[in-house]
Design a protein around this motif. Structure first.
Motif, PDB file in Angstrom:
ATOM      1  N   THR A  71       0.837  -1.219   0.000  1.00 50.53           N
ATOM      2  CA  THR A  71       0.000   0.000   0.000  1.00 50.53           C
ATOM      3  C   THR A  71       0.864   1.258   0.000  1.00 50.53           C
ATOM      4  N   ALA A  72       1.913   1.207   0.863  1.00 47.42           N
ATOM      5  CA  ALA A  72       2.816   2.370   0.899  1.00 47.42           C
ATOM      6  C   ALA A  72       3.512   2.562  -0.439  1.00 47.42           C
ATOM      7  N   LYS A  73       3.926   1.459  -1.013  1.00 46.99           N
ATOM      8  CA  LYS A  73       4.576   1.535  -2.322  1.00 46.99           C
ATOM      9  C   LYS A  73       3.614   2.062  -3.364  1.00 46.99           C
ATOM     10  N   THR A  74       2.381   1.587  -3.279  1.00 47.40           N
ATOM     11  CA  THR A  74       1.367   2.057  -4.253  1.00 47.40           C
ATOM     12  C   THR A  74       1.088   3.543  -4.056  1.00 47.40           C
ATOM     13  N   GLU A  75       1.015   3.954  -2.784  1.00 45.67           N
ATOM     14  CA  GLU A  75       0.770   5.379  -2.507  1.00 45.67           C
ATOM     15  C   GLU A  75       1.924   6.236  -3.012  1.00 45.67           C
ATOM     16  N   VAL A 109       2.987   9.596  -9.597  1.00 45.62           N
ATOM     17  CA  VAL A 109       2.160   9.793 -10.803  1.00 45.62           C
ATOM     18  C   VAL A 109       1.445  11.150 -10.751  1.00 45.62           C
ATOM     19  N   ILE A 110       0.980  11.463  -9.552  1.00 43.91           N
ATOM     20  CA  ILE A 110       0.274  12.756  -9.415  1.00 43.91           C
ATOM     21  C   ILE A 110       1.236  13.895  -9.681  1.00 43.91           C
ATOM     22  N   GLU A 111       2.421  13.705  -9.109  1.00 41.11           N
ATOM     23  CA  GLU A 111       3.400  14.752  -9.349  1.00 41.11           C
ATOM     24  C   GLU A 111       3.728  14.868 -10.830  1.00 41.11           C
ATOM     25  N   ILE A 112       3.882  13.731 -11.432  1.00 46.62           N
ATOM     26  CA  ILE A 112       4.174  13.760 -12.886  1.00 46.62           C
ATOM     27  C   ILE A 112       3.021  14.391 -13.636  1.00 46.62           C
ATOM     28  N   ILE A 113       1.795  13.965 -13.258  1.00 46.24           N
ATOM     29  CA  ILE A 113       0.628  14.543 -13.940  1.00 46.24           C
ATOM     30  C   ILE A 113       0.563  16.062 -13.694  1.00 46.24           C
ATOM     31  N   GLY A 114       0.889  16.458 -12.453  1.00 48.20           N
ATOM     32  CA  GLY A 114       0.864  17.896 -12.163  1.00 48.20           C
ATOM     33  C   GLY A 114       1.934  18.634 -12.960  1.00 48.20           C
ATOM     34  N   GLY A 115       3.110  18.074 -13.087  1.00 43.37           N
ATOM     35  CA  GLY A 115       4.148  18.702 -13.898  1.00 43.37           C
ATOM     36  C   GLY A 115       3.758  18.795 -15.347  1.00 43.37           C
TER      37      GLY A 115
END
Length: 702
Positions: free
Chosen positions: A671-675, A681-687
């Motif tokens: 779960t931690a790894k997935t988070e 991914v969110i950071e990448i998407i935000g960038g």
């Protein structure tokens, strides 16, 4: 007469080495019947040897090895071989006559007939009325030999331990009268109650019976003899008395006979049947009537191979009892220690048979199985005896007690008498396979040796030999004198002596008086006449005196006679009252005996029921204990399983908890790894979105 026959039998044991004799085995071939196919499987070579010829279809022809083996073992040797033409007399003289002589000399003997069914065993032993076998001939010769030396009935009486007791002649006479009165009373009672009387045996068999007149000169003339017989059968390994009277209940229904037990004589170390009827017989006819009675009761049945097949083994015992006369040769010595008992056992074994040939089923199949088992036990006993005798190291146990038949023979095989066997064989080809087994058994039996019976010792110094003959001769010569001597004794006083005949003196002769006158002669005659008259007067007076004395004696005798008659009448009246009272007492005794017998039967029945209930109770207690043990074991097993299951559950729980904890940790890690991956991914998407917006703004500016 032999030397031993003139001595008084008084047993005096002497320690010496005993000799041994082999079991004497003879063979008798039965003639072929008209229903047989005529093919024989036996050929007699000589008087002592024969050979077997394997017919087609037997085991000897199934393969070559069996055939060669059968050819090697087909010759057999016997002590005597009787062919089809040998008579019953020939068989008896060569086989059983020596045993009868030994019996009279005080020795024991055993003779048994062996063979398959329908081989002629019963014919050899019993025979027919016109052609008697071994048993009737043995009885004939016994009674011919003891002759006038046979004791009166009831002098010898069997005791309860296979022995004999002796009583004086007057007691024996009283017992005889009592037994005869009791029999007559029982017959009258049966007739009064409407019950059938004592069944009579068909006397036609005895009327046409041809006796054997042979006489042996070996009986002791100074001894008295008595013959006792018993007849039993061994049926399904149970012993039954063939001479026992049939018992009925109060309704009249027959009661099944009880089985007898085998005991051992503690004094003579011989086996015997307890509570068996021993009948004293005084002639061959009496004995034969008992034999026919036993033959009628013996169990028989019809099979495919034999219409009158014996379903039991029969044992006929002849016991000869002898005791010496006293020193005067008049009375038998009443001394139990001087009694000599010898026994001859004649055994008719039931024939072995195969169920496949007789098609026996049900009860007959069970009977055949018991017959074969008892014969196999006999075979095992003889085989064990032979093995122990051939090897000094062998110590095999002889299985006498596995069968009551062999238990009865135990004493003979241990040296208490001579043993003989006659093998009866049917020579027809169909019986070849069974005959082979019979021949092997006979061959093995001849190798068994039995200790020779000890000679009966006689003491010459105790009583004088020949005293009995001297007493009989004295009785014949002095019969008249002895009769005259008892006359005055019976009267009670001496009669007056009879004087000689009265005679008057003669008158003087007239011519003899020469030289005298007539007057003198007349005076002499007158004097003689006066003397004669005086003598006559004296004689008459003496006669009157004797007459008066004789009359007084006669009057006294008449008075005594009247008194005796009165006493006799009073005694007869008292005897009548006593007889009536005795009859009432006997009737009461019979009623009490019947009541006692009924109570005994009820008691036996209750005992049996009690034994059954006790057995059932013990069985239930045993079953309950077994069930409790089983339940306890089951509870312990369950407790153990529960404990084991708890440990397993605990271990499994800990294992699952550990596995769940590991799985949770792995899940948390995942779960931690997935988070972290989602944040990336969110950071990448935000960038990317920021770069797109900058690009769009740049384009807008352009």
């Amino acid at each position: 007469m032999s030397k031993a026959s003139t001595k008084t039998p008084i047993p005096t044991p002497k320690k010496r080495r005993r000799c041994v004799d082999p079991v004497e085995v003879s063979c008798r071939l039965r003639p072929l019947l008209a229903t047989d196919n005529g093919q024989k499987c036996i050929e007699r070579i000589s008087e002592t040897s024969l050979k077997l010829i394997p017919p087609v279809g037997s085991h000897g022809h199934k393969n070559r090895e069996d055939m060669l083996k059968a050819m090697e073992q087909r010759f057999y040797t016997f002590h005597n071989i009787f062919n089809e033409n040998d008579s019953q007399k020939t068989v008896f003289d060569q086989l059983a006559l020596p045993l009868v002589e030994d019996l009279i000399r005080g020795k024991n003997g055993l003779l048994f007939a062996y063979g398959v069914t329908c081989s002629g065993k019963t014919h050899t032993m019993i025979g027919q009325a016109s052609d008697p076998g071994i048993l009737p001939r043995a009885l004939d010769i016994i009674f011919n030999s003891i002759g006038e030396n046979q004791a009166r009935p009831y002098i010898f009486l069997p005791d309860e331990c296979n022995g004999m007791k002796i009583q004086p002649e007057y007691q024996a006479a009283l017992m005889k009268n009592q037994v005869e009165r009791q029999k007559r009373q029982e017959e009258r009672l049966k007739k009064k109650e409407g019950r059938p009387g004592t069944p009579t045996v068909d006397v036609k068999l005895d009327e046409i019976r041809i006796p054997d007149n042979t006489k042996l000169e070996c009986a002791n003339e100074d001894s008295a003899y008595a013959v006792f017989i018993s007849y039993i059968e061994v049926y399904n390994n149970y012993i039954f008395d063939l001479l026992e009277d049939e018992q009925t209940d109060q309704v009249g229904n027959p009661i099944l006979p009880e089985s007898k037990k085998v005991g051992e004589d503690p004094r003579r170390r011989v086996m015997y049947v307890k509570d068996v009827n021993e009948v004293e017989v005084k002639s061959t006819e009496d004995a034969c009537s008992q034999v026919w009675k036993g033959q009628e009761r013996r169990r028989k049945a019809a099979t495919i191979l034999n219409d009158t097949s014996s379903r039991s083994h029969s044992v006929f015992n002849i016991r000869l009892v002898q005791a010496p006369y006293d020193e005067e040769g008049k009375q038998i010595l009443v001394n139990k220690e001087l009694i000599t008992i010898s026994q001859l056992s004649l055994v008719d074994l039931a024939g072995s048979e195969r169920a496949s040939r007789t098609n026996a089923t049900g009860g007959m199949l069970k009977e055949a199985g018991n017959i074969n088992n008892s014969l196999m036990t006999l075979h095992a006993c003889l085989e064990a005896l032979r093995a122990n005798q051939l090897s000094t190291k062998a110590s095999r146990i002889v299985p006498y007690r596995e069968s009551r038949l062999t238990l009865l023979f135990k004493s003979y095989f241990e040296g208490q008498g001579k043993v003989k066997m006659i093998v009866c064989v049917n020579p027809r080809a169909e019986d070849y396979d069974e005959t082979v087994h019979v021949m092997k058994f006979a061959e093995m039996t001849q190798e068994v040796v039995v200790a020779r019976g000890q000679e009966v010792q006689f003491d010459e110094n105790v009583l004088q030999p020949g005293r009995r003959k001297q007493n009989l001769l004295y009785k014949r010569l002095s019969g008249v004198e002895a009769l005259s001597d008892i006359t005055n004794t019976r009267i009670g006083f001496n009669l007056p002596a009879v004087p000689p005949a009265f005679r008057l003196p003669p008158l003087p002769s007239w011519s003899s008086q020469e030289g005298t006158t007539s007057e003198d002669k007349l005076q002499a005659v007158l004097a003689a006449l006066h003397e004669r008259q005086k003598m006559k007067k004296d004689a008459l007076e003496d006669f009157e005196k004797r007459k008066h004395r004789m009359r007084a004696i006669l009057v006294q005798m008449e008075k005594e006679n009247d008194e005796a008659l009165n006493k006799n009448s009073a005694f007869e009246s008292e005897m009548g009252l006593m007889h009536s009272e005795l009859s009432e007492l006997r009737n009461d005794k019979l009623k009490l005996e019947k009541e006692l017998l009924r109570h005994k039967r009820e008691n036996e029945k209750l005992k049996k029921q009690n034994n059954l209930l006790s057995m059932e109770n013990r069985k239930l207690v045993t079953d309950r204990e077994k069930m409790e043990d089983k339940v306890q074991k089951e509870l312990m097993k369950r407790e153990k399983l529960r404990t084991t299951f708890k440990g397993v559950v605990r271990k499994e729980k800990e294992k699952w908890e550990d596995q769940m904890e590991v799985a949770l940790r792995q899940r948390d890690l995942r779960t931690a790894k997935t988070e972290s991956q989602l944040r990336q991914v969110i950071e990448i998407i935000g960038g990317v979105s920021q770069s797109d917006s900058s690009m769009s703004s740049r384009n807008t500016s352009v």
